[in-house]
Design a protein around this motif. Structure first.
Motif, PDB file in Angstrom:
ATOM      1  N   GLU A 631      40.583  35.887  46.966  1.00 11.43           N
ATOM      2  CA  GLU A 631      40.270  35.695  45.549  1.00 11.43           C
ATOM      3  C   GLU A 631      40.554  34.258  45.130  1.00 11.43           C
ATOM      4  O   GLU A 631      41.545  33.665  45.558  1.00 11.43           O
ATOM      5  N   LYS A 643      36.797  35.299  41.274  1.00 11.29           N
ATOM      6  CA  LYS A 643      35.712  35.619  42.179  1.00 11.29           C
ATOM      7  C   LYS A 643      36.263  35.806  43.595  1.00 11.29           C
ATOM      8  O   LYS A 643      37.318  35.285  43.951  1.00 11.29           O
ATOM      9  N   ASP A 644      35.503  36.542  44.409  1.00  8.99           N
ATOM     10  CA  ASP A 644      35.875  36.693  45.808  1.00  8.99           C
ATOM     11  C   ASP A 644      35.678  35.370  46.542  1.00  8.99           C
ATOM     12  O   ASP A 644      34.727  34.629  46.271  1.00  8.99           O
ATOM     13  N   TRP A 680      30.786  37.649  50.657  1.00  9.43           N
ATOM     14  CA  TRP A 680      30.112  36.674  49.801  1.00  9.43           C
ATOM     15  C   TRP A 680      30.042  35.333  50.523  1.00  9.43           C
ATOM     16  O   TRP A 680      30.986  34.923  51.191  1.00  9.43           O
ATOM     17  N   ASN A 685      29.560  34.174  43.850  1.00  6.73           N
ATOM     18  CA  ASN A 685      29.357  35.567  44.236  1.00  6.73           C
ATOM     19  C   ASN A 685      27.977  36.091  43.832  1.00  6.73           C
ATOM     20  O   ASN A 685      27.832  37.195  43.289  1.00  6.73           O
ATOM     21  N   THR A 686      26.953  35.306  44.126  1.00 10.13           N
ATOM     22  CA  THR A 686      25.573  35.736  43.904  1.00 10.13           C
ATOM     23  C   THR A 686      24.850  36.036  45.208  1.00 10.13           C
ATOM     24  O   THR A 686      23.808  36.687  45.194  1.00 10.13           O
ATOM     25  N   LYS A 688      25.226  37.886  48.608  1.00  9.64           N
ATOM     26  CA  LYS A 688      26.024  38.877  49.340  1.00  9.64           C
ATOM     27  C   LYS A 688      25.406  39.134  50.704  1.00  9.64           C
ATOM     28  O   LYS A 688      24.211  39.376  50.817  1.00  9.64           O
TER      29      LYS A 688
END
Length: 749
Positions: A631, A643-644, A680, A685-686, A688
């Protein structure tokens, strides 16, 4: 480095080099029809299809006597470059080296560490570190299997191949890819280890990978292996060990290996050669060892990482894993290493030690990185020719001893380490650019380098010197072990403009102190509770020189990665399990409000459960599961917080099993499941990347032919030929390896 792809004699063209380096190993592959290996029974088990570790061959009766506390801290000092004996089942060592703390039993170690034995390396038919670390649930590849280099992640943070250690000393292993035929044990320490070993040359902090080279065992050894790897790679490996002199004080271990042929990747071929020679001398008070290692590799038709354009809105479907994109390129490298170590017992419980080693790396490659432009799989690329020369010198010295103060035992060490590394680089980028699509299968010709001038210039100079002091206190009749340590690390570095050789940026000269605290409490002799706090260290960045930045050229202090961990280890007789909870935090720097400063942080938290040994009679387990969340906890960009982290899957599982079938004596069936969860590949994080599963199967058959112990091995990696993406922590995609058939046969002459 100016390119994500990282020398041979400059005057030789690739085709000429291939001819001149053609290896005798290919010619020796005819021994495949002869070869195989012996089955050595572990205590209270039927014959097992595996050969004994050559450096410590034992009888069944001796194996019965091997119990976990065998590596005990006593007044007698053991050589620090010796691998500990194997745990029942033979796959994992009873202990591992923890830097300045020396060889430590697993139950006594306040860290999560696993040492994979030569038996595991051989039974995996491993060609490089990637094949060995595939069994570890905390480790993932961070590059394609047939890329220029092999890099990994441990607990979600990177560990590059150039940061592997050889007997605890950095800068001495082959730079881009490490062959494993010369290894007696490969040790994986989870988490940062700055206090234990000092800062690695590249400053990687995910963990430490240490190679323990082979030593001659008490019995003479002449072991020959022939191998086949699809599509048409043939190889041979000779392993010879002898002891001689009064009392067998002198030992020699020779390993020579080579393989050559076409891989399962279209239009890809490899040629690899390894030679290693290890000497050792043992007397009651003196121990000396020396290692010579030479490795060479050539790959035609590289599999590169796939970069993505900033406009990409989704990850395109996975293309065929048998195609390299854009299909052009080659890489070749030579590495030579020489190491000498010595120990002298000043008194019964005080030992002085010293070690020195050098490595030279020559490498060059022509390659191109595809950049994916859209979901349809269109990509662009621009090739380059890169050359590199690296020299490394590594030195260590210190004192270690044991003593008591009242009821408290002490195992103390004072150590000094120094790594001096110089890199030179040549980089030519004048090749024409191109474009294509991932799904057409189009391959491009490799541009010629004939007539192109690509001189080498200084690129990076790094000097790392440190002093460490540690003490492991034992109380309550050694049920409670408290380890305290601290290291003072100096970092000197100078970057250069690789196009001119002129210094680029200021000279970096900083230092830092990194502590470590570890505690082990034994509820019972076979049950340990442990906890640790330890830090990793990497060089701080330098602010860009720009009129828009308030602190241009400022050197930031070294970054400290901090780990907190608690866990338990249980030895069930012939099976060991470990469960650990961990948290690692790593700082980062960027420009915010016109100031370059440390203003970001990534936190990886998780739980890891692992197992090795014999679950029931004739059944061995090796593997585990890691649940983890990476994170972004701090960032100057509010949209990125929480976000990851890039390249950190939530779930990793590696579960392997071996079964000695009772219906066919000497036959062992093997299987393994590898799983990586969704990941990700961008900070927002868009993008995957889907999860993937890989299944490997195999079999071994041990027998005697002509009075000689023989062992045949069959393995199939990626049995279902699954196409899948891997993700690096730098946001690159790479393709998994296609279904691969491996055959080998080994005989002890």
């Amino acid at each position: 480095m100016p390119s994500s792809f990282p020398s041979f004699p400059e005057s030789q063209a690739p085709a000429q080099r291939r001819r001149e380096s053609a290896i005798a190993g290919l010619e020796l592959a005819g021994v495949l029809a002869l070869l195989t290996a012996s089955a050595v029974a572990t205590a209270q088990t039927p014959p097992v299809a595996q050969m004994p570790p050559a450096a410590a061959q034992t009888s069944p009766a001796a194996e019965e006597a091997q119990v976990l506390p065998a590596i005990k801290a006593t007044g007698r000092q053991e050589a620090m470059d010796e691998a500990p004996p194997a745990y029942p089942g033979g796959q994992v060592g009873l202990g591992a080296r923890l830097g300045v703390l020396g060889n430590t039993p697993v139950l006594d170690a306040p860290f999560n560490v696993t040492g994979y034995t030569a038996q595991t390396i051989e039974n995996e038919q491993a060609r490089s570190m990637a094949d060995v670390l595939a069994v570890d649930p905390s480790v993932r590849m961070a590059t394609a299997r047939s890329n220029i280099n092999e890099d990994f992640t441990i607990r979600g943070f990177p560990v590059s191949s150039q940061d592997f250690a050889l007997n605890g000393m950095y800068g001495l292993t082959p730079y881009w890819r490490t062959p494993v035929e010369m290894a007696e044990q490969i040790e994986v320490l989870k988490g940062p280890a700055a206090m234990l070993n000092g800062m690695p040359p590249s400053g990687n902090i995910g963990g430490m990978i240490n190679i323990v080279p082979k030593r001659a065992g008490s019995e003479p050894l002449t072991r020959v292996t022939g191998s086949y790897l699809s599509d048409s790679i043939f190889g041979a490996h000779l392993d010879v060990g002898r002891r001689f002199g009064p009392g067998n004080a002198f030992g020699m271990r020779l390993n020579v290996a080579g393989r050559e042929g076409d891989t399962t990747i279209d239009h890809q071929s490899v040629r690899e050669t390894l030679g290693s020679l290890g000497f050792d001398f043992h007397q009651p008070r003196v121990r000396v060892s020396a290692d010579l290692i030479w490795a060479q590799q050539h790959v035609d038709g590289l599999v590169r990482q796939l970069q993505v354009a900033p406009t990409l809105t989704a990850v395109p479907r996975v293309p065929a894993n048998s195609t390299s994109y854009p299909g052009l390129g080659w890489t070749q490298a030579q590495d030579g290493t020489a190491v000498v170590r010595g120990e002298y017992d000043l008194a019964e419980a005080i030992t002085a030690y010293i070690g020195y080693g050098q490595r030279r790396n020559n490498w060059d490659a022509v390659a191109a990185n595809p950049v994916i432009q859209n979901v349809a799989g269109d990509y662009t690329f621009a090739g380059g020719w890169q050359r590199q020369h690296v020299t490394s010198k590594s030195f260590e010295a210190g004192l270690r001893g044991t003593f008591k103060t009242g009821a408290v035992g002490h195992k103390a060490t004072l150590g000094y380490t120094k790594v001096d590394q110089e890199q030179m680089l040549g980089f030519y980028t004048g090749f024409p650019a191109g474009q294509s699509n991932l799904y057409t299968g189009q391959l491009f010709p490799t541009p010629a380098i004939d007539g192109i001038t690509n001189p080498l210039y200084p690129y990076l100079s790094v000097k790392l010197a440190s002093v460490a002091l540690s003490d492991t206190l034992s109380l309550l009749q050694e049920r409670l072990l408290l380890t305290l340590g601290v290291r003072r690390q100096g970092i000197e570095a100078q970057n250069y403009n690789f196009a001119t050789g002129a210094p680029s940026g200021p000279f970096y000269d900083r230092s830092a102190t990194t502590p470590a605290v570890g505690i082990v409490y034994k509820l019972r002799p076979n049950v340990s509770l442990y906890a640790n706090y330890i830090e990793g260290l990497s060089r701080g960045d330098t602010a860009p020189v720009s009129g828009t930045i308030a602190n241009p050229g400022e050197m930031l202090a070294p970054y400290k990665t901090k780990q907190k961990e608690i866990g338990t280890k249980v030895e069930w007789g012939r099976l060991m399990t470990t469960v650990s909870l961990f948290e690692l935090t790593r700082p980062s720097a960027s420009v915010s409000n016109n100031v370059f400063a440390v203003n970001g942080e990534q936190r990886n938290r998780g739980i890891e459960a692992s197992v090795f040994g014999e679950a029931v009679r004739g059944v061995r387990l090796l593997g585990g599961v890691t649940l983890m969340q990476g994170e972004i906890t701090e960032s100057p960009n509010a949209a990125l917080r929480d976000k990851d982290a890039i390249g950190v899957p939530r779930l990793q599982a590696n579960i392997g099993a071996e079964w000695d079938t009772g219906f066919v004596p000497g036959l062992t069936l093997t299987g393994r499941w590898l799983h990586t969860g969704t990941t990700w590949m961008d900070a927002a994080n868009t993008l995957k990347v889907p999860s993937w599963n890989r299944f490997d199967v195999g079999a071994r058959y041990a027998a005697r032919l002509g009075g000689k112990p023989v062992l045949f091995r069959l393995s199939v990696e990626n049995l279902l030929d699954k196409d899948y993406y891997g993700v690096s922590t730098f946001g690159y995609l790479f393709l998994g390896t296609p279904r691969t058939l491996m055959l080998s046969a080994t005989v002890d002459l």
